[in-house]
Design an enzyme around this catalytic site. Sequence first.
Site, short mmCIF file in Angstrom:
data_model
loop_
_atom_site.label_atom_id
_atom_site.label_comp_id
_atom_site.label_asym_id
_atom_site.label_seq_id
_atom_site.Cartn_x
_atom_site.Cartn_y
_atom_site.Cartn_z
N HIS B 85 -53.27 6.63 -12.79
CA HIS B 85 -53.25 6.38 -14.24
C HIS B 85 -53.60 4.91 -14.53
O HIS B 85 -54.47 4.62 -15.34
CB HIS B 85 -51.87 6.73 -14.81
CG HIS B 85 -51.63 6.19 -16.19
ND1 HIS B 85 -52.20 6.75 -17.31
CD2 HIS B 85 -50.90 5.13 -16.64
CE1 HIS B 85 -51.83 6.08 -18.38
NE2 HIS B 85 -51.05 5.08 -18.01
N ASP B 114 -83.26 -6.01 -26.85
CA ASP B 114 -82.52 -5.30 -25.80
C ASP B 114 -81.74 -6.34 -25.02
O ASP B 114 -81.74 -7.52 -25.37
CB ASP B 114 -83.47 -4.52 -24.87
CG ASP B 114 -82.76 -3.36 -24.17
OD1 ASP B 114 -81.55 -3.48 -23.88
OD2 ASP B 114 -83.40 -2.33 -23.92
N TRP B 150 -51.25 0.40 -8.53
CA TRP B 150 -52.58 -0.24 -8.61
C TRP B 150 -52.57 -1.64 -8.01
O TRP B 150 -53.63 -2.18 -7.70
CB TRP B 150 -53.08 -0.27 -10.05
CG TRP B 150 -52.60 -1.41 -10.89
CD1 TRP B 150 -51.31 -1.65 -11.23
CD2 TRP B 150 -53.39 -2.44 -11.47
NE1 TRP B 150 -51.23 -2.77 -12.01
CE2 TRP B 150 -52.49 -3.28 -12.16
CE3 TRP B 150 -54.75 -2.76 -11.48
CZ2 TRP B 150 -52.93 -4.41 -12.85
CZ3 TRP B 150 -55.16 -3.88 -12.17
CH2 TRP B 150 -54.27 -4.69 -12.84
N SER B 185 -70.19 -3.56 -10.74
CA SER B 185 -70.77 -3.08 -12.00
C SER B 185 -70.44 -4.03 -13.14
O SER B 185 -71.31 -4.45 -13.92
CB SER B 185 -70.24 -1.68 -12.30
OG SER B 185 -70.25 -1.43 -13.68
N SER B 186 -69.17 -4.40 -13.21
CA SER B 186 -68.73 -5.26 -14.29
C SER B 186 -69.33 -6.66 -14.16
O SER B 186 -69.68 -7.30 -15.17
CB SER B 186 -67.21 -5.33 -14.28
OG SER B 186 -66.75 -5.96 -15.40
N HIS B 269 -54.20 -11.43 -13.68
CA HIS B 269 -53.89 -11.95 -15.00
C HIS B 269 -55.13 -12.13 -15.88
O HIS B 269 -55.15 -11.65 -17.00
CB HIS B 269 -53.04 -13.21 -14.98
CG HIS B 269 -52.60 -13.51 -16.37
ND1 HIS B 269 -51.51 -12.93 -16.95
CD2 HIS B 269 -53.20 -14.21 -17.35
CE1 HIS B 269 -51.44 -13.27 -18.21
NE2 HIS B 269 -52.45 -14.05 -18.49
N GLU B 271 -57.65 -10.51 -15.81
CA GLU B 271 -58.05 -9.15 -16.18
C GLU B 271 -57.47 -8.75 -17.54
O GLU B 271 -58.12 -8.08 -18.34
CB GLU B 271 -57.61 -8.18 -15.09
CG GLU B 271 -57.84 -6.71 -15.40
CD GLU B 271 -59.31 -6.30 -15.42
OE1 GLU B 271 -60.15 -7.09 -14.96
OE2 GLU B 271 -59.60 -5.20 -15.91
N TYR B 273 -57.02 -10.61 -20.03
CA TYR B 273 -57.87 -11.20 -21.07
C TYR B 273 -59.25 -10.57 -21.08
O TYR B 273 -59.90 -10.51 -22.13
CB TYR B 273 -57.94 -12.73 -20.91
CG TYR B 273 -56.56 -13.30 -21.10
CD1 TYR B 273 -55.93 -13.16 -22.33
CD2 TYR B 273 -55.87 -13.86 -20.05
CE1 TYR B 273 -54.64 -13.59 -22.51
CE2 TYR B 273 -54.57 -14.31 -20.22
CZ TYR B 273 -53.97 -14.17 -21.46
OH TYR B 273 -52.69 -14.58 -21.63
N SER B 284 -61.58 -9.50 -35.29
CA SER B 284 -62.06 -10.65 -36.08
C SER B 284 -63.33 -10.34 -36.85
O SER B 284 -63.71 -11.07 -37.76
CB SER B 284 -62.33 -11.85 -35.17
OG SER B 284 -61.24 -12.05 -34.34
N HIS B 318 -46.95 -15.91 -12.59
CA HIS B 318 -45.80 -15.41 -13.36
C HIS B 318 -45.52 -13.94 -13.04
O HIS B 318 -44.51 -13.40 -13.45
CB HIS B 318 -45.96 -15.65 -14.87
CG HIS B 318 -47.12 -14.96 -15.51
ND1 HIS B 318 -47.78 -15.47 -16.58
CD2 HIS B 318 -47.75 -13.81 -15.21
CE1 HIS B 318 -48.76 -14.65 -16.93
NE2 HIS B 318 -48.75 -13.64 -16.12
N HIS B 319 -46.43 -13.32 -12.30
CA HIS B 319 -46.17 -11.96 -11.84
C HIS B 319 -45.36 -11.97 -10.54
O HIS B 319 -45.03 -10.93 -10.01
CB HIS B 319 -47.48 -11.21 -11.60
CG HIS B 319 -48.29 -11.02 -12.85
ND1 HIS B 319 -48.19 -9.91 -13.63
CD2 HIS B 319 -49.16 -11.85 -13.47
CE1 HIS B 319 -49.00 -10.04 -14.68
NE2 HIS B 319 -49.59 -11.21 -14.61
N THR B 342 -53.02 -18.27 -28.71
CA THR B 342 -52.84 -16.92 -29.25
C THR B 342 -52.26 -17.01 -30.65
O THR B 342 -52.67 -16.27 -31.56
CB THR B 342 -51.90 -16.10 -28.35
OG1 THR B 342 -52.31 -16.29 -26.99
CG2 THR B 342 -51.99 -14.63 -28.67
N LYS B 345 -54.86 -17.78 -33.16
CA LYS B 345 -55.63 -16.60 -33.58
C LYS B 345 -54.86 -15.79 -34.61
O LYS B 345 -55.43 -15.32 -35.59
CB LYS B 345 -55.94 -15.72 -32.37
CG LYS B 345 -56.94 -16.35 -31.45
CD LYS B 345 -57.38 -15.38 -30.40
CE LYS B 345 -58.55 -15.97 -29.63
NZ LYS B 345 -59.15 -15.02 -28.73
N ARG B 464 -39.14 0.50 -12.87
CA ARG B 464 -40.43 1.18 -12.97
C ARG B 464 -40.63 2.06 -11.75
O ARG B 464 -40.01 1.84 -10.73
CB ARG B 464 -41.62 0.22 -12.92
CG ARG B 464 -41.52 -1.04 -13.53
CD ARG B 464 -42.63 -2.02 -13.14
NE ARG B 464 -43.99 -1.50 -13.26
CZ ARG B 464 -45.06 -2.28 -13.19
NH1 ARG B 464 -44.94 -3.57 -13.03
NH2 ARG B 464 -46.26 -1.75 -13.29
CU LIG Z 1 -50.05 -12.17 -16.32
#
Ligand SMILES: [Cu+2]
Lengths: 192, 559
Positions: B85, B114, B150, B185-186, B269, B271, B273, B284, B318-319, B342, B345, B464
Amino acid sequence: MTVMGTVIFLASEVMFFATLLGSYYTLRAVNADSWPPEGIEPEWPLPLLMTATLLVSSVSIHGAVWAVRRDNRTVLTSALAITVLLGVMFMVGEIFEFSIAEFDFEGWKDGPPKGVAEGIVPGAYGSMFWTILAFHGLHVSGGIILNSYILFSALNGRFSSKNYQVLESASYYWHFVDVVWLIVFVTLYVVK
Amino acid sequence: MTTHTFTPDQSPGVGAVRVTRPYRAVFLDWITTTDHKKIGTMYAIAASVFFLIGGILAGIMRIQLAIPENDFVTRDVFNQSFTMHGTIMVFLFLMPMLAALGNWMVPLQVGAADMAYPKVNALAFWMIPLGGTVLLLSYLMPNGPHAGSWVSYPPLADVSESGTAFLPGHGVDLWIGAIAILGISSTLGSINFIVTVYKMRAPGMTMLRVPIFTWTVIVQSFLAIFSLPVVTAGLAMLWISRNLGGRFFDPSAGGDPILYQHIFWYFGHPEVYILVLPVMGVVSEIIPVFSRKPLFGYKAFIFATLSIAALGTMVWAHHMFTTGAIQVHFFAFTSFLISVPTGVKMFNWTATMYKGKIEFTSAMLFALGFLMMFLIGGITGVFNATGGLDFSLHDTYFVVSHFHYVLVSAALFGLFAGFYYWFPKMSGRMLNETVGKVQFVLLFLGVNFTFLPQMLVGLDGMPRRIPTYTEEEGWGLGNLISSYGYILIALAAILFLLNVLLSMRRGKISGDNPWDAYALEWATSSPPPYYNFDRLPLIRSERPVFDENHPEAVATGDH
Ligand SMILES: [Cu+2]
């Protein structure tokens, strides 16, 4: 436009090798008193020769770019041929380096390879050493294929002083592989 | 207003499938296309398929957890479900869906015909179904797919000292292969976006006139280029450990498991963003249009986006507070710092709405939903980033709730907003607004019913990744409500799908610029012709279409 895309692509490649080299130095710090493990002394003469080979090939591919800007076809094709040849010589050296290695990739087939538990080859040190070499080797091999394709195109008269973006991009890639090798060489054989 | 006759050879958008050419020709046309609009549509279709799969996996977990001591699925299937998932939703739904919007809108917003490298663009797209297939193949393997979450931490995802895998079979190996393919790919897609914007902007389109959505895609692309290769290298090391006897992460052989965590989160992390920045860009675009005011602080917004990206590369540990192996103070501090840009924004958006003539279209409602959900996600994030608190919150459902508030708000509210806003441009037809509003209410209730109880059971200590729990632990009610909430989210998603399918054929014809919007994509016809623009307006501000359609406002400086 091809050149800009190549440069950004190389930035991602820098991060890839930075991760591998960063891991090397991290594990080196973790195992400060056994790095490289006792009895292991990476031999530098062959790698030094390989370094020289790659450095010269960087000069020769630069020569190819110099030549195409002046529409000098003879210098262009011969410089490219020399580049391909030097790349192949480098890979021969690297394959030899792998062939004399005691690191047994198939080790797991019949239980753990000798010395794993004690943290020597092929423990963390051996794993880092060969992984870095292998990924660099893969990049050199890719470069040889790319340079051969460029040489082939050049022989078919594809490049001119107005159209050599692909050649220039290939040269950037090749310089990159060369610079990474210098760092790899210093890391694995000089700093250790 | 430019009109464009719709001929099969130029069939660009979603609505184009109805042309009367033989199916084979249409099919060949789509699989060989290098048109950014068609590729964008294919990204959206692929991402929707994977959303369905990821959603079913979430459903399996919600059924299993709905009541205490349930045995709907085995422990293994549960572990595989949350692993797949997470992976599918991040790599095969959110990233491709953002790529869908990016592919459609970035060339249009900068006035290009293009992408810079159309063939590379097609390659990057086709690597998505390839990566997805490699990942799903693991369901056919003995021992099934990856079941180690993951994050794939060693030692669980690695092999033991004696060489036996804790997760036997090839589930983890296929997973590594899939992530590598999707990462490349990305990376290719990101290179394409950057070069397109840098080299192919229309005359007059300076960098400080580039629309905000495109700006966020650019910053996202840089983040992807600097973080994806890191995890690729880390996973290569994990693969070598599993298959070739490498010992990078095994302390008994001189390795270091914390090293893996550093590598993973150095990617993990940013990721977040990568997933959230473009959604902020979508919001926006929408808020100013439906407030009838320009975005408050265009430059500040760009600067805040750049700051988030820069700070975002300095907070990864921080993880890892509870490993005890990192500088908690440093990483807590840098994490707090991110709330500053943040907050800027949030201020941009609210100040834009202040005294605006707000129109509550579906797109606007979803954008506002994003703001609210993202605020909750952001505030719970501050709790997690507080070193001391994190030691009790770590690995509880509080964390699960936190990142779902962030990512679901981005994934669903932000993307729905984007599609309600841009569907007319893509297809030439409007999505049904009434359905949109019903869908918004369903989703808003669904998300809060699902994730608010999770926050509470998390505060109550529910860990979890557990497959079940006992009655006495008292988490039954919260989980049951959460599972009902899932049904509401699923209904909202199904409604959206129906809305798209029906509106594609029967929706109201939209015209070129149904919202009286201002960015460059609204200057061309809907859907745009193959080559995108018959003519371009003069670009003298970041709102060229507004300038052209409202010369009176420009003359009086009222814009
Ligand atoms: Cu993080």
